[in-house]
Scaffold this motif. Structure first.
Motif, short mmCIF file in Angstrom:
data_model
loop_
_atom_site.label_atom_id
_atom_site.label_comp_id
_atom_site.label_asym_id
_atom_site.label_seq_id
_atom_site.Cartn_x
_atom_site.Cartn_y
_atom_site.Cartn_z
N SER A 12 12.02 2.65 6.99
CA SER A 12 11.60 1.57 6.08
C SER A 12 10.31 0.97 6.64
O SER A 12 10.24 0.66 7.83
N THR A 13 9.31 0.80 5.77
CA THR A 13 8.05 0.21 6.25
C THR A 13 8.27 -1.23 6.71
O THR A 13 7.59 -1.71 7.61
N ASN A 14 9.23 -1.94 6.09
CA ASN A 14 9.54 -3.29 6.57
C ASN A 14 10.05 -3.24 8.01
O ASN A 14 9.65 -4.05 8.86
N GLY A 38 14.77 3.20 2.52
CA GLY A 38 14.22 1.97 1.95
C GLY A 38 15.32 1.02 1.52
O GLY A 38 16.39 1.44 1.09
N ARG A 39 15.02 -0.26 1.66
CA ARG A 39 15.99 -1.29 1.26
C ARG A 39 15.42 -2.12 0.13
O ARG A 39 14.22 -2.38 0.07
N GLY A 40 16.34 -2.55 -0.78
CA GLY A 40 15.93 -3.41 -1.88
C GLY A 40 16.55 -4.79 -1.70
O GLY A 40 17.18 -5.08 -0.68
N ARG A 41 16.37 -5.62 -2.68
CA ARG A 41 16.94 -6.97 -2.64
C ARG A 41 18.45 -6.90 -2.76
O ARG A 41 19.00 -5.95 -3.27
N ARG A 42 19.09 -7.93 -2.30
CA ARG A 42 20.54 -8.11 -2.43
C ARG A 42 21.32 -6.89 -1.92
O ARG A 42 22.30 -6.46 -2.54
N GLY A 51 7.02 10.37 -4.53
CA GLY A 51 6.31 9.81 -5.68
C GLY A 51 6.29 8.29 -5.63
O GLY A 51 5.63 7.64 -6.44
N MET A 52 7.03 7.71 -4.69
CA MET A 52 7.05 6.24 -4.55
C MET A 52 6.09 5.84 -3.44
O MET A 52 6.05 6.51 -2.40
N LEU A 53 5.33 4.79 -3.67
CA LEU A 53 4.43 4.27 -2.63
C LEU A 53 5.10 3.08 -1.97
O LEU A 53 5.23 2.02 -2.60
N PRO A 54 5.57 3.24 -0.72
CA PRO A 54 6.12 2.09 -0.02
C PRO A 54 5.01 1.44 0.81
O PRO A 54 4.20 2.13 1.42
N LEU A 55 4.97 0.13 0.83
CA LEU A 55 4.03 -0.52 1.75
C LEU A 55 4.59 -1.87 2.16
O LEU A 55 5.38 -2.48 1.43
N SER A 56 4.21 -2.29 3.34
CA SER A 56 4.62 -3.60 3.83
C SER A 56 3.43 -4.27 4.46
O SER A 56 2.60 -3.61 5.08
N ASN A 95 10.12 -11.43 -9.32
CA ASN A 95 8.98 -10.60 -8.93
C ASN A 95 9.11 -9.11 -9.21
O ASN A 95 8.42 -8.32 -8.58
N ASP A 96 9.97 -8.71 -10.14
CA ASP A 96 9.95 -7.29 -10.51
C ASP A 96 8.75 -7.07 -11.43
O ASP A 96 8.53 -7.85 -12.37
N VAL A 97 7.99 -6.02 -11.17
CA VAL A 97 6.82 -5.75 -12.02
C VAL A 97 7.25 -4.78 -13.12
O VAL A 97 7.80 -3.70 -12.85
N GLY A 106 9.19 -3.08 -7.03
CA GLY A 106 10.09 -4.12 -6.53
C GLY A 106 9.54 -4.66 -5.21
O GLY A 106 8.78 -3.97 -4.51
N ILE A 107 9.88 -5.89 -4.91
CA ILE A 107 9.34 -6.55 -3.72
C ILE A 107 10.48 -7.15 -2.90
O ILE A 107 11.38 -7.80 -3.45
N LEU A 108 10.46 -6.89 -1.62
CA LEU A 108 11.46 -7.45 -0.72
C LEU A 108 10.74 -8.13 0.44
O LEU A 108 10.15 -7.46 1.29
#
Ligand code: BTN
Length: 240
Positions: A12-14, A38-42, A51-56, A95-97, A106-108
């Motif tokens: 996880s980039t976080n 990767g982790r999401g909210r809650r 295909g997903m761009l993760p960034l922190s 904050n979901d786009v 999504g933003i965490l």
């Protein structure tokens, strides 16, 4: 621009930022070609292929921590628009786009204390080039990618740089100066919402965003405010 870090793969980039807090400067941003855990909210997991761009992005002692997530969501909308030709880009509070009724990002945000420095790690996952099959196979009926929505996917590095830069600008800007732009994008305003908390669910109409970023709602007993930490907000009949 502060340091930009490109990893081939990470959990996880976080977590990467958290593990390197001391040596990374304020504003450091990290991305990975592949994020495997990767982790999401809650407590949700955040499914990904490449295909997903993760960034922190790391913020050390940022101003107005409580509205940082909202300002980051606004910044992501603006960065996407600067890189792609898109239909309306909205925010499902907090904050979901959302583009074309699909969740594209999504933003965490997570806090970490290092001595007397309060750090916020702002993790952003953008669906860039997954195909329809990815969302079907992962049971993500509300998800979409820039590719599924527009037919083309931008370059990951261009997107990474644009998002990191815009988020940093918005995080340095007080929420009062972002509120008008944020509010204009919040698609829940004027709609009936289900506010789902730990032990209770209520239905109300979302009417405004308060100066502290809370969602202002109204039901038969009057107005009340909802904070993003406490609840999940859904539409009357589904995700939106
Ligand atoms: C959500 O639940 O909507 C938030 C998803 C956040 C995912 C991003 S991907 C980059 C960063 N690293 C993580 O483990 N999570 C965030």
């Amino acid at each position: 621009m502060n340091s930009l870090i490109f990893l081939d793969e990470c959990g996880s980039t976080n977590d990467y930022i958290r593990e390197h807090l001391a040596e990374l400067p304020d504003g450091a941003a990290v991305t990975a070609r592949l994020q495997t855990a990767g982790r999401g909210r809650r407590g949700h997991t955040w499914s990904a292929n490449d295909g997903m761009l993760p960034l922190s992005i790391l913020f050390k002692n940022p101003i107005e921590r409580d509205t940082l997530t909202a300002r980051a969501g606004l910044a992501v909308c603006e960065a996407l628009e600067s890189v792609c030709i898109l239909p309306e880009v909205s925010i499902k509070w907090p904050n979901d786009v959302i583009i074309a009724q699909k969740k594209v990002c999504g933003i965490l945000c997570e806090c970490s204390i290092m001595g007397d420095t309060a750090c916020v790690i702002c993790g952003i996952g953008v669906n860039v080039s997954q195909n329809e099959e990815f969302f079907r196979e992962n049971n993500l009926p509300n998800g979409g990618s820039l590719l599924t929505i527009t037919g083309t996917a931008p370059e990951r590095e261009v997107l990474f740089r644009a998002i990191a830069e815009r988020v940093k600008q918005r995080v340095e800007t007080p929420f009062a100066d972002c509120l008008g732009d944020f509010k204009a994008r919040v698609l829940n305003i004027g709609r009936t919402v289900r506010i789902i908390g730990e032990n209770r669910e209520r239905t109300a109409v979302a009417v405004d965003i308060a100066p502290n970023g809370f969602l202002v709602c109204e039901d038969e007993n009057g107005r009340f405010e909802v904070g993003s930490g406490e609840v999940s907000v859904r539409g009357e009949n589904g995700y939106l």
